[in-house]
Design an enzyme around this catalytic site. Structure first.
Site, PDB file in Angstrom:
ATOM      1  N   THR A   1       0.843  -1.608  -0.129  1.00  0.00           N
ATOM      2  CA  THR A   1      -0.080   0.009   0.200  1.00  0.00           C
ATOM      3  C   THR A   1       0.915   1.416   0.224  1.00  0.00           C
ATOM      4  OG1 THR A   1      -1.853  -1.169   1.321  1.00  0.00           O
ATOM      5  CG2 THR A   1      -1.670   1.238   1.384  1.00  0.00           C
TER       6      THR A   1
ATOM      7  N   ASP B   1       5.636  -3.930  -2.225  1.00  0.00           N
ATOM      8  CA  ASP B   1       5.715  -2.655  -1.306  1.00  0.00           C
ATOM      9  C   ASP B   1       6.829  -1.952  -1.030  1.00  0.00           C
ATOM     10  OD1 ASP B   1       4.109  -1.410   0.810  1.00  0.00           O
ATOM     11  OD2 ASP B   1       4.089  -2.863   2.183  1.00  0.00           O
ATOM     12  N   GLY B   2       6.733  -0.394  -0.937  1.00  0.00           N
ATOM     13  CA  GLY B   2       7.029   0.310  -0.658  1.00  0.00           C
ATOM     14  C   GLY B   2       7.551   0.689   1.046  1.00  0.00           C
ATOM     15  N   ALA B   3       8.307   1.801   0.939  1.00  0.00           N
ATOM     16  CA  ALA B   3       9.465   1.708   2.546  1.00  0.00           C
ATOM     17  C   ALA B   3       9.193   3.543   2.457  1.00  0.00           C
ATOM     18  CB  ALA B   3      10.011   1.170   2.585  1.00  0.00           C
ATOM     19  N   ASP B   4       9.025   3.632   4.143  1.00  0.00           N
ATOM     20  CA  ASP B   4       9.399   5.201   4.254  1.00  0.00           C
ATOM     21  C   ASP B   4      10.565   5.066   4.479  1.00  0.00           C
ATOM     22  OD1 ASP B   4       6.279   5.903   3.957  1.00  0.00           O
ATOM     23  OD2 ASP B   4       6.378   4.292   5.729  1.00  0.00           O
TER      24      ASP B   4
ATOM     25  N   GLY C   1       1.236   4.553   5.467  1.00  0.00           N
ATOM     26  CA  GLY C   1      -0.068   5.160   4.791  1.00  0.00           C
ATOM     27  C   GLY C   1      -1.282   4.637   5.505  1.00  0.00           C
TER      28      GLY C   1
ATOM     29  N   GLU D   1       0.054  -5.144   5.948  1.00  0.00           N
ATOM     30  CA  GLU D   1       1.013  -5.220   4.896  1.00  0.00           C
ATOM     31  C   GLU D   1       2.430  -5.997   6.070  1.00  0.00           C
ATOM     32  OE1 GLU D   1       1.404  -0.583   3.575  1.00  0.00           O
ATOM     33  OE2 GLU D   1       2.944  -0.939   5.370  1.00  0.00           O
TER      34      GLU D   1
END
Length: 219
Positions: free
Chosen positions: A28, A81-84, A97, A103
């Site tokens: 997400t 998936d993404g990452a901060d 998010g 996740e």
């Protein structure tokens, strides 16, 4: 190149990890949204996609992609998936998010976790980005006090209810010299569902979009 272009570059590079017949976990967030768009255009004939949030499920369906329930699937070969934030040891901070718990569940169910991000997320150490902590509403004040005791400064994220019906505390000021220990310490607080440190379940592959192209790192 702007940040969105770098995110899109990393997202499209992740398509190489998708093979026909797979079940694919999908995260997400803004970078993952570019990945979903790329999936829709690529039309790879997979068995289906397991979404980590209602928002991702809706985006996948809007692309005409088959969404599966996690409880109805067995093996998940890959999760994208993404990452901060990401450190050199493939440990992550995630949850900007608000979908951090689901996740982490889908990432843990997958054999391979491919993390996609622009290169501003590549950090020598975690902790610049506030750590999201998902908390049962009944325990919000108690959990906040416990986080203060371990050095944190929690702020309630306004206007957000997670897909699990909970609230998010964004926490700054924590000591990230040992992310695994911090992940365990926070999750041991009664009322915490999970937190956004991915140290137990680290990424296996990092794909960073950069001005010089995609940087790929493997654990």
């Amino acid at each position: 190149m702007n940040t969105d272009a770098l995110k899109k570059m990393a997202a499209e590079a992740a398509l190489r990890y998708i093979q026909p017949g797979m079940v694919v976990g999908v995260g997400t967030g803004s970078t993952t949204n570019f990945f979903i768009e790329a999936l829709g255009a690529a039309k790879i004939h997979v068995d289906g996609y397991v979404a980590s949030s209602i928002a991702t499920e809706n985006r996948l369906k809007a692309q005409g992609l088959n969404v599966l329930e996690l409880n109805a699937t067995g093996d998940i070969p890959v999760y994208i998936d993404g990452a901060d934030e990401a450190d050199p040891h493939f440990r992550l901070i995630k949850g900007g998010g608000g979908a951090l718990t689901r996740e982490k569940i889908v990432a843990s169910a997958a054999r391979l976790f491919v993390c996609i991000a622009d290169d501003s997320k590549d950090r020598p150490m975690l902790g610049k980005f506030p750590l999201p902590v998902e908390v049962i509403p009944f325990a919000r004040s108690f959990v906040a006090r416990q986080l203060v005791k371990i050095g944190g400064s929690p702020t309630l994220r306004s206007g957000i209810t997670t897909d699990n019906g909970n609230v998010i505390l964004d926490v700054t000021g924590l000591d990230f010299s040992d992310p695994l220990r911090m992940e365990e310490t926070i999750n041991a607080i009664p009322g915490v569902l999970d937190n956004g440190i991915f140290a137990h379940r680290r990424a296996d592959v990092m794909l960073f979009g950069s001005a010089g192209g995609v940087i790929e790192r493997k654990a």
